[in-house]
Write a protein that holds these residues in place. Structure first.
Motif, PDB file in Angstrom:
ATOM      1  N   GLN A 129       1.236  -1.189  -0.365  1.00  0.00           N
ATOM      2  CA  GLN A 129       0.241  -0.376   0.372  1.00  0.00           C
ATOM      3  C   GLN A 129       1.090   1.348   0.404  1.00  0.00           C
ATOM      4  OE1 GLN A 129      -3.936   0.080  -0.272  1.00  0.00           O
ATOM      5  NE2 GLN A 129      -3.065  -2.639  -0.367  1.00  0.00           N
ATOM      6  N   ILE A 130       2.259   1.575   0.880  1.00  0.00           N
ATOM      7  CA  ILE A 130       3.105   2.160   0.645  1.00  0.00           C
ATOM      8  C   ILE A 130       4.012   1.461   0.693  1.00  0.00           C
ATOM      9  CG2 ILE A 130       3.597   4.519   2.684  1.00  0.00           C
ATOM     10  CD1 ILE A 130       0.450   4.015   3.820  1.00  0.00           C
ATOM     11  N   GLY A 131       4.791   2.946   0.205  1.00  0.00           N
ATOM     12  CA  GLY A 131       6.465   2.308   0.135  1.00  0.00           C
ATOM     13  C   GLY A 131       6.681   1.428  -1.852  1.00  0.00           C
ATOM     14  N   GLY A 132       7.940   1.492  -2.023  1.00  0.00           N
ATOM     15  CA  GLY A 132       8.575   0.631  -3.164  1.00  0.00           C
ATOM     16  C   GLY A 132      10.136   0.733  -3.261  1.00  0.00           C
TER      17      GLY A 132
ATOM     18  N   LYS B  43      11.413  12.962  -6.085  1.00  0.00           N
ATOM     19  CA  LYS B  43       9.993  12.500  -6.225  1.00  0.00           C
ATOM     20  C   LYS B  43       9.222  11.422  -6.465  1.00  0.00           C
ATOM     21  CE  LYS B  43       6.128  14.675  -9.750  1.00  0.00           C
ATOM     22  NZ  LYS B  43       6.507  15.386 -11.264  1.00  0.00           N
ATOM     23  N   GLN B  44      10.538  10.305  -6.949  1.00  0.00           N
ATOM     24  CA  GLN B  44       9.695   9.087  -6.990  1.00  0.00           C
ATOM     25  C   GLN B  44       9.694   8.392  -5.315  1.00  0.00           C
ATOM     26  OE1 GLN B  44       8.251   7.338  -9.492  1.00  0.00           O
ATOM     27  NE2 GLN B  44       7.915   5.507  -8.182  1.00  0.00           N
ATOM     28  N   VAL B  45      10.240   8.509  -5.111  1.00  0.00           N
ATOM     29  CA  VAL B  45      10.736   7.603  -3.277  1.00  0.00           C
ATOM     30  C   VAL B  45       9.446   8.756  -2.841  1.00  0.00           C
ATOM     31  CG1 VAL B  45      12.275   9.465  -2.544  1.00  0.00           C
ATOM     32  CG2 VAL B  45      11.654   6.240  -1.548  1.00  0.00           C
ATOM     33  N   SER B  46       9.182   9.484  -2.653  1.00  0.00           N
ATOM     34  CA  SER B  46       7.852  10.864  -1.875  1.00  0.00           C
ATOM     35  C   SER B  46       6.811   9.949  -2.312  1.00  0.00           C
ATOM     36  CB  SER B  46       8.597  12.238  -2.056  1.00  0.00           C
ATOM     37  OG  SER B  46       7.559  12.596  -1.647  1.00  0.00           O
ATOM     38  N   LYS B  47       6.672   9.971  -3.694  1.00  0.00           N
ATOM     39  CA  LYS B  47       5.689   9.547  -4.003  1.00  0.00           C
ATOM     40  C   LYS B  47       5.023   8.197  -3.539  1.00  0.00           C
ATOM     41  CE  LYS B  47       3.099   8.251  -8.568  1.00  0.00           C
ATOM     42  NZ  LYS B  47       3.054   8.152  -9.920  1.00  0.00           N
ATOM     43  N   GLU B  48       5.998   6.956  -3.411  1.00  0.00           N
ATOM     44  CA  GLU B  48       6.077   5.895  -3.198  1.00  0.00           C
ATOM     45  C   GLU B  48       5.130   5.686  -1.621  1.00  0.00           C
ATOM     46  OE1 GLU B  48       6.212   3.166  -5.261  1.00  0.00           O
ATOM     47  OE2 GLU B  48       7.457   3.710  -6.742  1.00  0.00           O
ATOM     48  N   TYR B  49       6.532   6.890  -1.088  1.00  0.00           N
ATOM     49  CA  TYR B  49       5.321   6.463   0.741  1.00  0.00           C
ATOM     50  C   TYR B  49       4.831   7.626   0.843  1.00  0.00           C
ATOM     51  CZ  TYR B  49       9.619   2.962   1.766  1.00  0.00           C
ATOM     52  OH  TYR B  49      10.433   1.967   2.427  1.00  0.00           O
ATOM     53  N   ARG B  50       4.094   8.149   0.205  1.00  0.00           N
ATOM     54  CA  ARG B  50       3.085   9.571   0.032  1.00  0.00           C
ATOM     55  C   ARG B  50       3.327  10.730   0.456  1.00  0.00           C
ATOM     56  NH1 ARG B  50      -2.451   5.584  -0.451  1.00  0.00           N
ATOM     57  NH2 ARG B  50      -1.873   3.842  -1.539  1.00  0.00           N
ATOM     58  N   THR B  51       4.455  10.615   1.102  1.00  0.00           N
ATOM     59  CA  THR B  51       4.739  12.276   2.232  1.00  0.00           C
ATOM     60  C   THR B  51       5.091  13.166   0.682  1.00  0.00           C
ATOM     61  OG1 THR B  51       7.087  11.521   0.874  1.00  0.00           O
ATOM     62  CG2 THR B  51       6.427  10.585   2.359  1.00  0.00           C
ATOM     63  N   TYR B  52       5.292  14.389   1.232  1.00  0.00           N
ATOM     64  CA  TYR B  52       4.739  15.146   0.664  1.00  0.00           C
ATOM     65  C   TYR B  52       6.174  16.496   1.267  1.00  0.00           C
ATOM     66  CZ  TYR B  52       3.397  20.885   0.465  1.00  0.00           C
ATOM     67  OH  TYR B  52       3.666  21.623  -0.190  1.00  0.00           O
ATOM     68  N   TYR B  53       6.295  17.495   0.417  1.00  0.00           N
ATOM     69  CA  TYR B  53       7.241  18.670   0.206  1.00  0.00           C
ATOM     70  C   TYR B  53       7.465  19.283  -0.707  1.00  0.00           C
ATOM     71  CZ  TYR B  53      10.078  16.645  -3.663  1.00  0.00           C
ATOM     72  OH  TYR B  53      11.158  15.685  -5.065  1.00  0.00           O
ATOM     73  N   HIS B  54       7.764  20.869  -0.707  1.00  0.00           N
ATOM     74  CA  HIS B  54       7.842  21.970  -1.095  1.00  0.00           C
ATOM     75  C   HIS B  54       8.534  22.942  -1.032  1.00  0.00           C
ATOM     76  CE1 HIS B  54       5.652  25.353  -3.502  1.00  0.00           C
ATOM     77  NE2 HIS B  54       5.494  25.560  -2.865  1.00  0.00           N
ATOM     78  N   VAL B  55       9.648  23.178  -2.149  1.00  0.00           N
ATOM     79  CA  VAL B  55      10.291  24.629  -1.597  1.00  0.00           C
ATOM     80  C   VAL B  55       9.986  25.663  -1.648  1.00  0.00           C
ATOM     81  CG1 VAL B  55      12.304  25.367  -3.018  1.00  0.00           C
ATOM     82  CG2 VAL B  55      12.245  22.768  -2.960  1.00  0.00           C
ATOM     83  N   GLN B  56       9.865  25.931  -0.973  1.00  0.00           N
ATOM     84  CA  GLN B  56       9.302  27.321  -0.403  1.00  0.00           C
ATOM     85  C   GLN B  56       9.577  28.615  -1.738  1.00  0.00           C
ATOM     86  OE1 GLN B  56       9.276  29.048   3.153  1.00  0.00           O
ATOM     87  NE2 GLN B  56       8.156  27.369   3.950  1.00  0.00           N
ATOM     88  N   ASP B  57      11.000  28.887  -1.982  1.00  0.00           N
ATOM     89  CA  ASP B  57      11.703  29.620  -2.465  1.00  0.00           C
ATOM     90  C   ASP B  57      12.813  28.337  -3.396  1.00  0.00           C
ATOM     91  OD1 ASP B  57      12.373  31.689  -3.860  1.00  0.00           O
ATOM     92  OD2 ASP B  57      12.476  32.876  -2.940  1.00  0.00           O
ATOM     93  N   PRO B  58      12.336  28.334  -4.736  1.00  0.00           N
ATOM     94  CA  PRO B  58      13.848  27.498  -5.184  1.00  0.00           C
ATOM     95  C   PRO B  58      14.373  28.219  -6.090  1.00  0.00           C
ATOM     96  CG  PRO B  58      11.649  27.116  -6.128  1.00  0.00           C
ATOM     97  CD  PRO B  58      11.022  27.517  -5.275  1.00  0.00           C
ATOM     98  N   GLY B  59      14.297  29.632  -5.979  1.00  0.00           N
ATOM     99  CA  GLY B  59      16.098  30.783  -5.981  1.00  0.00           C
ATOM    100  C   GLY B  59      16.138  31.190  -4.338  1.00  0.00           C
ATOM    101  N   ASP B  60      16.166  30.552  -3.279  1.00  0.00           N
ATOM    102  CA  ASP B  60      16.827  31.418  -2.513  1.00  0.00           C
ATOM    103  C   ASP B  60      17.435  30.589  -1.578  1.00  0.00           C
ATOM    104  OD1 ASP B  60      17.167  32.431  -0.234  1.00  0.00           O
ATOM    105  OD2 ASP B  60      15.900  32.136   0.769  1.00  0.00           O
ATOM    106  N   PRO B  61      19.031  30.350  -2.259  1.00  0.00           N
ATOM    107  CA  PRO B  61      20.008  29.366  -1.432  1.00  0.00           C
ATOM    108  C   PRO B  61      20.100  28.800   0.216  1.00  0.00           C
ATOM    109  CG  PRO B  61      21.177  31.978  -0.596  1.00  0.00           C
ATOM    110  CD  PRO B  61      19.627  31.671  -1.943  1.00  0.00           C
ATOM    111  N   TYR B  62      18.362  29.289   1.080  1.00  0.00           N
ATOM    112  CA  TYR B  62      18.068  29.733   2.374  1.00  0.00           C
ATOM    113  C   TYR B  62      17.404  28.986   2.301  1.00  0.00           C
ATOM    114  CZ  TYR B  62      22.832  32.067   2.916  1.00  0.00           C
ATOM    115  OH  TYR B  62      23.938  32.519   3.145  1.00  0.00           O
TER     116      TYR B  62
END
Length: 214
Positions: A48-51, A146-165
């Motif tokens: 169901q989750i993981g892969g 992205k693939q492993v995150s999808k496999e485990y149904r996790t979420y992540y979002h980079v707030q500002d990809p252009g900001d090194p911090y």
């Protein structure tokens, strides 16, 4: 890590996905070797989750899930630049696995970075060595993450990809996985180390019992 509307919405999506997995496995509880270890908040089930995944470890070597998950393992998705949540959660996971070690159980903590732009193998190694010498750090290309995150149904979002911090919103569950079985349980970040160790010990005992035919 700042709490945002997007993060809260993502957490709800993760919870729905985990809940769906729980419903699926609860219908077959009689054949679930881990049934006695689960609680009302447990979600999970092999398939169901993981892969499978292919990532790069903290030594710069390309590895697969079979190379890394060779014993009961505790997976966490985060990033080394995380100012508070990730260090606290990984320290908790390390404490739980250390408690288990004192009880005669061997469990590997694994840290999967969702920050492929900044988290080099060298940075991951520095982070994991501070947390627990046994902890394994993994990174990869944006596509691999992205693939492993999808496999485990996790979420992540980079707030500002252009900001090194930049900060990254991400889910904070820890996932218990077994070789050849895969995902069996998840733990929320408010689970204390001792409770986590107690519950993981139950899963490991059931796993060993099934392997030995007891």
């Amino acid at each position: 890590m700042k709490t945002s509307t997007a993060a809260l919405a993502a957490a709800a999506i993760v919870a729905i996905g985990l809940g769906a997995a729980w419903f699926s496995i609860s219908r077959n509880e009689s054949s679930d070797i881990f049934a006695q270890c689960r609680s009302s908040v447990v979600a999970g089930g092999a398939g169901q989750i993981g892969g499978p995944f292919t990532l790069t470890d903290e030594n710069g070597k390309q590895v697969t899930d079979k190379d890394v998950i060779t014993e009961p393992s505790l997976l966490y998705f985060g990033y080394t630049y995380c100012p508070d949540v990730c260090p606290l959660d990984n320290a908790r996971n390390a404490e739980a696995t250390e408690l288990l070690e004192k009880r005669g159980y061997s469990v590997t903590p694994i840290f999967i970075s969702v920050d492929s732009a900044r988290d080099t193998p060298e940075l991951l190694k520095e982070f994991t060595d501070i947390m627990d010498p046994k902890m394994i750090g993994l990174t990869g290309t944006p596509e691999q993450i992205k693939q492993v995150s999808k496999e485990y149904r996790t979420y992540y979002h980079v707030q500002d990809p252009g900001d090194p911090y930049t900060l990254i919103d991400h889910s904070t569950q820890s996932y218990l996985v077994f070789p050849d079985i895969g995902f069996v349980e998840y733990f929320n970040r408010d689970t204390p180390p001792k409770e986590m160790a107690d519950r993981i010990g139950c899963f490991v005992d059931a796993w060993k019992g099934a392997k030995s035919g007891n």
